[in-house]
Design a protein around this motif. Structure first.
Motif, PDB file in Angstrom:
ATOM      1  N   ARG A   1       0.895  -1.234   0.278  1.00 16.70           N
ATOM      2  CA  ARG A   1      -0.200  -0.532   0.364  1.00 16.70           C
ATOM      3  C   ARG A   1       1.040   1.051   0.227  1.00 16.70           C
ATOM      4  NH1 ARG A   1      -3.089  -1.276   4.677  1.00 16.70           N
ATOM      5  NH2 ARG A   1      -3.565   0.887   4.769  1.00 16.70           N
ATOM      6  N   PRO A   2       1.407   1.125  -1.435  1.00 13.88           N
ATOM      7  CA  PRO A   2       2.173   2.855  -1.011  1.00 13.88           C
ATOM      8  C   PRO A   2       1.437   4.001  -0.845  1.00 13.88           C
ATOM      9  CG  PRO A   2       1.955   1.460  -2.800  1.00 13.88           C
ATOM     10  CD  PRO A   2       1.163   0.951  -2.780  1.00 13.88           C
ATOM     11  N   GLY A   3       0.570   4.040  -0.555  1.00 14.06           N
ATOM     12  CA  GLY A   3      -0.234   5.542   0.004  1.00 14.06           C
ATOM     13  C   GLY A   3       0.491   5.510   1.381  1.00 14.06           C
ATOM     14  N   ILE A   4       0.463   4.812   1.752  1.00 15.32           N
ATOM     15  CA  ILE A   4       0.937   5.096   3.536  1.00 15.32           C
ATOM     16  C   ILE A   4       1.799   5.886   3.789  1.00 15.32           C
ATOM     17  CG2 ILE A   4       1.046   3.408   5.783  1.00 15.32           C
ATOM     18  CD1 ILE A   4      -0.167   1.680   4.840  1.00 15.32           C
ATOM     19  N   LYS A   5       3.116   5.250   2.674  1.00 16.70           N
ATOM     20  CA  LYS A   5       4.393   6.034   3.179  1.00 16.70           C
ATOM     21  C   LYS A   5       4.215   7.620   2.714  1.00 16.70           C
ATOM     22  CE  LYS A   5       9.309   5.338   3.074  1.00 16.70           C
ATOM     23  NZ  LYS A   5      10.264   3.685   2.499  1.00 16.70           N
ATOM     24  N   GLU A   6       3.251   7.581   1.651  1.00 19.50           N
ATOM     25  CA  GLU A   6       3.001   8.435   1.261  1.00 19.50           C
ATOM     26  C   GLU A   6       2.935   9.923   2.586  1.00 19.50           C
ATOM     27  OE1 GLU A   6       0.745   9.323  -2.336  1.00 19.50           O
ATOM     28  OE2 GLU A   6       1.776   7.700  -3.312  1.00 19.50           O
ATOM     29  N   ASP A   7       1.554   9.686   2.828  1.00 19.16           N
ATOM     30  CA  ASP A   7       1.438   9.964   4.536  1.00 19.16           C
ATOM     31  C   ASP A   7       2.440  10.084   6.306  1.00 19.16           C
ATOM     32  OD1 ASP A   7      -0.900  11.242   3.006  1.00 19.16           O
ATOM     33  OD2 ASP A   7      -1.771   8.982   3.259  1.00 19.16           O
TER      34      ASP A   7
ATOM     35  N   TRP B   1       5.567  10.716  14.538  1.00 23.41           N
ATOM     36  CA  TRP B   1       4.947   9.363  14.827  1.00 23.41           C
ATOM     37  C   TRP B   1       4.333   8.315  13.514  1.00 23.41           C
ATOM     38  CZ3 TRP B   1       4.584   9.580  19.560  1.00 23.41           C
ATOM     39  CH2 TRP B   1       4.851  11.004  19.921  1.00 23.41           C
ATOM     40  N   GLY B   2       4.707   8.693  12.568  1.00 22.94           N
ATOM     41  CA  GLY B   2       4.601   7.471  11.436  1.00 22.94           C
ATOM     42  C   GLY B   2       2.877   7.434  10.854  1.00 22.94           C
ATOM     43  N   ASP B   3       2.320   5.891  10.685  1.00 22.99           N
ATOM     44  CA  ASP B   3       1.219   6.227  10.658  1.00 22.99           C
ATOM     45  C   ASP B   3      -0.158   6.644  11.738  1.00 22.99           C
ATOM     46  OD1 ASP B   3       1.884   4.051  11.752  1.00 22.99           O
ATOM     47  OD2 ASP B   3      -0.112   3.050  10.542  1.00 22.99           O
ATOM     48  N   ARG B   4       0.620   7.345  13.051  1.00 21.31           N
ATOM     49  CA  ARG B   4      -0.753   7.151  14.198  1.00 21.31           C
ATOM     50  C   ARG B   4      -1.375   8.528  13.558  1.00 21.31           C
ATOM     51  NH1 ARG B   4       4.590   6.508  16.389  1.00 21.31           N
ATOM     52  NH2 ARG B   4       4.576   3.982  17.838  1.00 21.31           N
ATOM     53  N   GLY B   5      -2.771   8.760  13.867  1.00 19.95           N
ATOM     54  CA  GLY B   5      -3.665  10.011  13.232  1.00 19.95           C
ATOM     55  C   GLY B   5      -4.913   9.089  13.337  1.00 19.95           C
TER      56      GLY B   5
END
Length: 404
Positions: free
Chosen positions: A336-342, A347-351
């Motif tokens: 899922r390349p979109g994860i790295k874009e954000d 904090w990485g993917d936390r949100g």
């Protein structure tokens, strides 16, 4: 034991009193020639629905055309029993169609999985022998309509919780995972209210065909041999998933009836006490809320929100990718390349990503309240471990924050 022509299966779900048995009896007694076997699941020790089907149709339990599964649900502890019975029926093969009426609190996805993929605790493998054709959910239009004014949308007082499942969640599962949705008892509801209900239901489940019925009367062609079932499509068809994947765009009918859906995103954590208070006081008009959120002080765990009607659950739901070993993270990035874009360097993917669906509620005000729950600049510098955590205790992992 594969067959050249697998036996098609229609599964009827719906809350207690919605009209599943009435619909089933109508299909069995219609002029259409249907050589069917029937499985009837009832939570009680005495299977009243099976008795009704026997009395009002030409099927008999003595000929074993009706399989009675009582005192449990075919979505959980009776799954193996159900497969044993339909496996025995398949060996005899003196019928051409299987109709399954599940209990009022059965979750449709496990039942569908049982037929589509089998069940490891059962000896009989239904794949190739049976073919799931149509998932049908029956909704009581009168109860649904009465719920609008009281704020108790999607509530059925006659249904008892099973384990940690509550009636509203079971009903929401049934609405969100189906091919055909029968809006029954429409004779008890004004036409303009029916239109509003259909707008809400279509937003909750965009893929389903919605059919108005009275006294369970429906054209058999609408629920038999439709070829509508597709497990992957059904799994992804819930309105909240559609909103996350495709963003905000509503049909004019939904907007005309005041049906609203939106996604709230945040890349800072919520203050745990403030967000818990908000979840306990969401507007009555919010029929569905779903998603994940970051609660300050719990950087190891992704929290989940699940609101169905008046039931609200919030608690640990999963793991942030940022907490995984690097090799595992890379596999996620590749898939899922979109994860790295954000991805945030700290904090990485936390949100947080929360979907809200409802009717006639103040979206702007709700967004404002959600933003007030996000940590301020000053709070970002505080020690979050000092914050009280309403989501910690094991018994509160799926905490009903709303008032009883």
């Amino acid at each position: 034991m594969p067959f050249n022509n697998p036996i098609p299966v229609t599964i009827l779900s719906g809350s207690l009193g919605a009209g599943k048995t009435t619909t089933l009896n109508h299909i069995l007694s219609s002029e259409r020639e249907l050589n069917a076997a029937v499985v009837v699941n009832d939570m009680g020790e005495v299977n009243v629905d099976a008795d009704l089907v026997e009395r009002e149709s030409e099927l008999t339990q003595s000929d074993e055309e009706i399989i009675e599964l009582s005192n449990g649900c075919i979505c959980c502890r009776l799954r193996g029993d159900m497969l044993d019975e339909v496996g025995r029926l398949a060996k005899e093969r003196d019928f051409d169609y299987l109709l399954v009426e599940s209990s009022g609190i059965s979750e449709p996805i496990p039942v569908a999985q049982t037929f589509a993929r089998g069940f490891e605790d059962a000896e009989f493998d239904p794949t190739g022998v049976y073919e799931l054709d149509t998932m049908v959910s029956v909704v009581d239009a009168h109860s649904f309509w009465q719920g609008f004014d009281s704020g108790q949308v999607l509530t059925d007082d006659g249904m008892e919780p099973q384990g940690n499942r509550v009636p509203e969640e079971a009903l929401m599962d049934q609405i969100e995972f189906c091919d055909v949705l029968l809006l029954n008892k429409c004779d008890l509801v004004p036409d303009d209210e029916l239109e509003e209900m259909e707008a809400v239901l279509q937003t909750l489940q965009p893929r389903a065909k919605i059919i108005r019925t009275e006294h369970g009367v429906v054209d058999p062609e609408e629920i038999l041999n439709t070829g509508r079932f597709d497990f992957e499509a059904a799994s992804q068809s819930a309105g909240w998933k559609h909103e996350l994947q495709h963003g905000h765009h509503h049909e004019s009918a939904a907007e005309e009836h005041g049906v609203t859906s939106f996604v709230f995103d945040a890349d800072r954590p919520f203050h745990p006490e403030r967000i818990a208070c908000l979840f306990a006081d969401l507007p009555d008009g919010v029929v569905r809320a779903k998603g994940f959120f970051w609660s300050a002080g719990r950087e190891d765990i992704a929290m989940g929100l699940d609101k169905a009607g008046q039931s609200v659950r919030a608690g640990p739901k999963g793991t942030w990718i940022a907490t995984l070993p690097k090799a595992q993270q890379e596999r996620y990035f590749a898939a899922r390349p979109g994860i790295k874009e954000d991805w945030d360097d700290q904090w990485g993917d936390r949100g947080s990503e929360l979907v809200f669906i409802g009717r006639e509620f103040d979206q702007a005000r709700l967004v404002e309240r959600l933003e007030d729950c996000i940590l301020s600049d000053a709070e970002m510098a505080e020690d979050w471990n000092e914050y009280p955590d309403p989501f910690t205790a094991d018994e509160q992992r799926e905490l009903a924050l709303a008032d009883d």
